[in-house]
Write a protein that holds these residues in place. Structure first.
Motif, PDB file in Angstrom:
ATOM      1  N   GLU A 112     -13.959  12.100 -42.912  1.00  0.00           N
ATOM      2  CA  GLU A 112     -14.311  10.684 -43.009  1.00  0.00           C
ATOM      3  C   GLU A 112     -13.189   9.822 -43.599  1.00  0.00           C
ATOM      4  OE1 GLU A 112     -18.536   8.638 -43.577  1.00  0.00           O
ATOM      5  OE2 GLU A 112     -17.863   9.696 -45.382  1.00  0.00           O
ATOM      6  N   PRO A 113     -12.500  10.257 -44.661  1.00  0.00           N
ATOM      7  CA  PRO A 113     -11.403   9.426 -45.171  1.00  0.00           C
ATOM      8  C   PRO A 113     -10.351   9.120 -44.111  1.00  0.00           C
ATOM      9  CG  PRO A 113     -11.987  11.102 -46.777  1.00  0.00           C
ATOM     10  CD  PRO A 113     -12.747  11.436 -45.524  1.00  0.00           C
ATOM     11  N   GLN A 114     -10.007  10.109 -43.287  1.00  0.00           N
ATOM     12  CA  GLN A 114      -9.029   9.908 -42.229  1.00  0.00           C
ATOM     13  C   GLN A 114      -9.551   8.938 -41.177  1.00  0.00           C
ATOM     14  OE1 GLN A 114      -7.926  13.473 -40.143  1.00  0.00           O
ATOM     15  NE2 GLN A 114      -6.587  12.420 -38.702  1.00  0.00           N
ATOM     16  N   LYS A 115     -10.821   9.077 -40.787  1.00  0.00           N
ATOM     17  CA  LYS A 115     -11.410   8.196 -39.785  1.00  0.00           C
ATOM     18  C   LYS A 115     -11.418   6.748 -40.274  1.00  0.00           C
ATOM     19  CE  LYS A 115     -14.541  11.672 -37.795  1.00  0.00           C
ATOM     20  NZ  LYS A 115     -15.966  12.088 -37.687  1.00  0.00           N
ATOM     21  N   ILE A 116     -11.787   6.549 -41.542  1.00  0.00           N
ATOM     22  CA  ILE A 116     -11.802   5.198 -42.106  1.00  0.00           C
ATOM     23  C   ILE A 116     -10.394   4.611 -42.116  1.00  0.00           C
ATOM     24  CG2 ILE A 116     -12.231   3.827 -44.188  1.00  0.00           C
ATOM     25  CD1 ILE A 116     -14.808   4.709 -42.963  1.00  0.00           C
ATOM     26  N   SER A 117      -9.419   5.405 -42.519  1.00  0.00           N
ATOM     27  CA  SER A 117      -8.041   4.931 -42.582  1.00  0.00           C
ATOM     28  C   SER A 117      -7.530   4.530 -41.208  1.00  0.00           C
ATOM     29  CB  SER A 117      -7.138   6.011 -43.187  1.00  0.00           C
ATOM     30  OG  SER A 117      -5.810   5.546 -43.284  1.00  0.00           O
ATOM     31  N   GLN A 118      -7.850   5.322 -40.199  1.00  0.00           N
ATOM     32  CA  GLN A 118      -7.418   5.000 -38.847  1.00  0.00           C
ATOM     33  C   GLN A 118      -8.070   3.717 -38.349  1.00  0.00           C
ATOM     34  OE1 GLN A 118      -8.455   8.654 -36.843  1.00  0.00           O
ATOM     35  NE2 GLN A 118      -6.477   9.618 -37.268  1.00  0.00           N
ATOM     36  N   ALA A 119      -9.348   3.520 -38.673  1.00  0.00           N
ATOM     37  CA  ALA A 119     -10.033   2.283 -38.275  1.00  0.00           C
ATOM     38  C   ALA A 119      -9.422   1.076 -38.977  1.00  0.00           C
ATOM     39  CB  ALA A 119     -11.523   2.383 -38.596  1.00  0.00           C
ATOM     40  N   VAL A 120      -9.051   1.241 -40.239  1.00  0.00           N
ATOM     41  CA  VAL A 120      -8.393   0.159 -40.988  1.00  0.00           C
ATOM     42  C   VAL A 120      -7.090  -0.232 -40.304  1.00  0.00           C
ATOM     43  CG1 VAL A 120      -7.171  -0.376 -43.133  1.00  0.00           C
ATOM     44  CG2 VAL A 120      -9.453   0.641 -43.218  1.00  0.00           C
ATOM     45  N   SER A 121      -6.325   0.772 -39.853  1.00  0.00           N
ATOM     46  CA  SER A 121      -5.059   0.497 -39.169  1.00  0.00           C
ATOM     47  C   SER A 121      -5.296  -0.295 -37.892  1.00  0.00           C
ATOM     48  CB  SER A 121      -4.348   1.816 -38.833  1.00  0.00           C
ATOM     49  OG  SER A 121      -3.968   2.503 -40.009  1.00  0.00           O
ATOM     50  N   LYS A 122      -6.309   0.064 -37.129  1.00  0.00           N
ATOM     51  CA  LYS A 122      -6.587  -0.622 -35.871  1.00  0.00           C
ATOM     52  C   LYS A 122      -7.046  -2.059 -36.103  1.00  0.00           C
ATOM     53  CE  LYS A 122      -7.641   3.561 -33.248  1.00  0.00           C
ATOM     54  NZ  LYS A 122      -8.676   4.338 -32.508  1.00  0.00           N
ATOM     55  N   LEU A 123      -7.782  -2.278 -37.194  1.00  0.00           N
ATOM     56  CA  LEU A 123      -8.258  -3.628 -37.498  1.00  0.00           C
ATOM     57  C   LEU A 123      -7.198  -4.469 -38.205  1.00  0.00           C
ATOM     58  CD1 LEU A 123     -11.902  -2.916 -38.750  1.00  0.00           C
ATOM     59  CD2 LEU A 123     -11.253  -4.093 -36.646  1.00  0.00           C
ATOM     60  N   GLY A 124      -6.223  -3.796 -38.809  1.00  0.00           N
ATOM     61  CA  GLY A 124      -5.193  -4.522 -39.553  1.00  0.00           C
ATOM     62  C   GLY A 124      -5.713  -5.156 -40.826  1.00  0.00           C
ATOM     63  N   LEU A 125      -6.654  -4.495 -41.506  1.00  0.00           N
ATOM     64  CA  LEU A 125      -7.274  -5.065 -42.703  1.00  0.00           C
ATOM     65  C   LEU A 125      -6.316  -5.071 -43.891  1.00  0.00           C
ATOM     66  CD1 LEU A 125     -10.810  -3.389 -42.544  1.00  0.00           C
ATOM     67  CD2 LEU A 125     -10.190  -5.715 -41.874  1.00  0.00           C
ATOM     68  N   LYS A 126      -6.368  -6.151 -44.642  1.00  0.00           N
ATOM     69  CA  LYS A 126      -5.604  -6.240 -45.888  1.00  0.00           C
ATOM     70  C   LYS A 126      -6.512  -6.097 -47.104  1.00  0.00           C
ATOM     71  CE  LYS A 126      -2.031  -9.172 -43.837  1.00  0.00           C
ATOM     72  NZ  LYS A 126      -1.326 -10.494 -43.898  1.00  0.00           N
ATOM     73  N   HIS A 127      -7.813  -6.319 -46.911  1.00  0.00           N
ATOM     74  CA  HIS A 127      -8.808  -6.093 -47.958  1.00  0.00           C
ATOM     75  C   HIS A 127      -9.879  -5.206 -47.343  1.00  0.00           C
ATOM     76  CE1 HIS A 127     -11.121  -6.723 -51.602  1.00  0.00           C
ATOM     77  NE2 HIS A 127     -12.182  -7.001 -50.864  1.00  0.00           N
ATOM     78  N   ILE A 128     -10.124  -4.052 -47.944  1.00  0.00           N
ATOM     79  CA  ILE A 128     -10.991  -3.038 -47.362  1.00  0.00           C
ATOM     80  C   ILE A 128     -12.225  -2.870 -48.237  1.00  0.00           C
ATOM     81  CG2 ILE A 128     -11.109  -0.662 -46.523  1.00  0.00           C
ATOM     82  CD1 ILE A 128      -7.960  -0.695 -46.720  1.00  0.00           C
ATOM     83  N   VAL A 129     -13.395  -2.970 -47.630  1.00  0.00           N
ATOM     84  CA  VAL A 129     -14.653  -2.823 -48.359  1.00  0.00           C
ATOM     85  C   VAL A 129     -15.363  -1.554 -47.887  1.00  0.00           C
ATOM     86  CG1 VAL A 129     -16.817  -3.910 -49.059  1.00  0.00           C
ATOM     87  CG2 VAL A 129     -14.842  -5.342 -48.480  1.00  0.00           C
ATOM     88  N   ILE A 130     -15.708  -0.700 -48.855  1.00  0.00           N
ATOM     89  CA  ILE A 130     -16.381   0.565 -48.575  1.00  0.00           C
ATOM     90  C   ILE A 130     -17.709   0.596 -49.310  1.00  0.00           C
ATOM     91  CG2 ILE A 130     -16.235   3.083 -48.688  1.00  0.00           C
ATOM     92  CD1 ILE A 130     -14.034   1.875 -46.991  1.00  0.00           C
ATOM     93  N   THR A 131     -18.789   0.836 -48.579  1.00  0.00           N
ATOM     94  CA  THR A 131     -20.084   1.059 -49.208  1.00  0.00           C
ATOM     95  C   THR A 131     -20.627   2.392 -48.715  1.00  0.00           C
ATOM     96  OG1 THR A 131     -22.232   0.070 -49.704  1.00  0.00           O
ATOM     97  CG2 THR A 131     -21.432  -0.168 -47.449  1.00  0.00           C
ATOM     98  N   SER A 132     -21.861   2.707 -49.046  1.00  0.00           N
ATOM     99  CA  SER A 132     -22.416   3.998 -48.637  1.00  0.00           C
ATOM    100  C   SER A 132     -23.933   3.934 -48.587  1.00  0.00           C
ATOM    101  CB  SER A 132     -22.001   5.104 -49.620  1.00  0.00           C
ATOM    102  OG  SER A 132     -22.778   5.042 -50.807  1.00  0.00           O
ATOM    103  N   THR A 133     -24.497   4.946 -47.974  1.00  0.00           N
ATOM    104  CA  THR A 133     -25.917   5.193 -48.148  1.00  0.00           C
ATOM    105  C   THR A 133     -26.118   5.754 -49.556  1.00  0.00           C
ATOM    106  OG1 THR A 133     -25.596   7.401 -47.242  1.00  0.00           O
ATOM    107  CG2 THR A 133     -26.302   5.682 -45.713  1.00  0.00           C
TER     108      THR A 133
END
Length: 286
Positions: free
Chosen positions: A86-107
């Motif tokens: 999951e950490p890798q998947k999130i990081s890759q999605a961040v790269s595709k979106l070009g996010l500069k501020h990243i928000v992570i929540t959870s169940t």
């Protein structure tokens, strides 16, 4: 025929449909990346605006929750095992979106010994490694009051730690069964006192049966606990299985909450469609 379970929304709550192609692109990209977002899973009314801005709030630890909060659209069922990729998947999605501020929540994962705090830390460490210039915000569950779990997240050094009180003290048993108002307030207080400069954030919903005075009491409680940012938005019933809306709060009321909170020293973000991660990037810049 009028449906009393879903009363007609006032004009200030009507959300325009997306007109930009970015919405569809972002929605498809996140699905292909096999990552969850609270935008989609919680049926957030701002999904059209945020996806069109190429902004999303990632939801880790699966899409099934162990709690049964009566306002939330996230599914309640036995969760899947924690995904080590999951950490890798999130990081890759961040790269595709070009996010500069990243928000992570959870169940909420009461089935896990650490409440999922280790996965929060793993995601934060990966994002710091891959996106060192980005600012990081987490919206955590209550970890059943475990300060050890909270310290695990704090040690990963996000820029912002948020934990939503969601509602007033009196309504906790009905709205957040399994949670405790003082326990949640205590987590926020602990971050302020021991977080080493980590910003502290919380949010509540209006329209669940509270009074204006009770909302002001929450603001007093959060200010005393050292919270920096408070968001207040209108509760919107996501399905027939969830608690009904008790009132639609007009924009001028939200303006009053904002003024009162700011007089207490809080940074307030209030409005009918405000959610805890709404415009989080802009709030961080401020």
């Amino acid at each position: 025929m009028k449906n009393n379970n879903f009363p007609r929304k006032p004009p200030w709550l009507r959300v325009p449909l997306p007109v930009k192609s970015e919405f569809t692109q972002v929605d498809r990209m996140l699905a292909d990346a096999k990552v969850h977002t609270v935008c989609r899973n919680a049926a957030c009314p701002n999904i059209y605006e945020c996806f069109s801005r190429k902004v999303a709030t990632f939801m880790i630890l699966g899409d099934k929750c162990t709690r049964g909060c009566t306002f939330c659209n996230v599914g309640q069922a036995k969760p899947e095992p924690v995904d080590p990729s999951e950490p890798q998947k999130i990081s890759q999605a961040v790269s595709k979106l070009g996010l500069k501020h990243i928000v992570i929540t959870s169940t909420t994962r009461d089935d896990l010994k650490d409440g999922g705090s280790g996965q929060f830390a793993a995601v934060l460490h990966r994002l710091k490694q891959d996106h060192p210039r980005a600012t990081l915000e987490v919206l955590i569950p209550d970890f059943q009051g475990s300060l050890d779990a909270l310290e695990t997240v704090m040690a990963a050094k996000p820029d912002v730690i948020g934990h939503n009180l969601e509602t007033i003290r009196r309504l906790y048993l009905r709205i957040r069964p399994g949670a405790d108002y003082e326990q949640s307030l205590g987590l926020l207080r602990h971050v302020d006192r021991h977080g080493g400069g980590i910003a502290v954030k919380t949010g509540i919903m209006a329209g669940l049966g509270e009074t204006d005075d009770e909302i002001l009491q929450v603001l007093e409680d959060t200010a005393a606990a050292g919270v920096h940012v408070v968001t207040i938005g209108q509760y919107l019933r996501p399905s027939m299985q969830k608690v009904s809306v008790k009132r639609f709060v007009p924009p001028e009321k939200f303006a009053g909450y904002k003024k009162a909170g700011e007089e207490m020293g809080l940074k307030m973000v209030c409005g009918p469609l405000v959610r805890s991660s709404y415009h989080a990037d802009r709030i961080m810049n401020q």
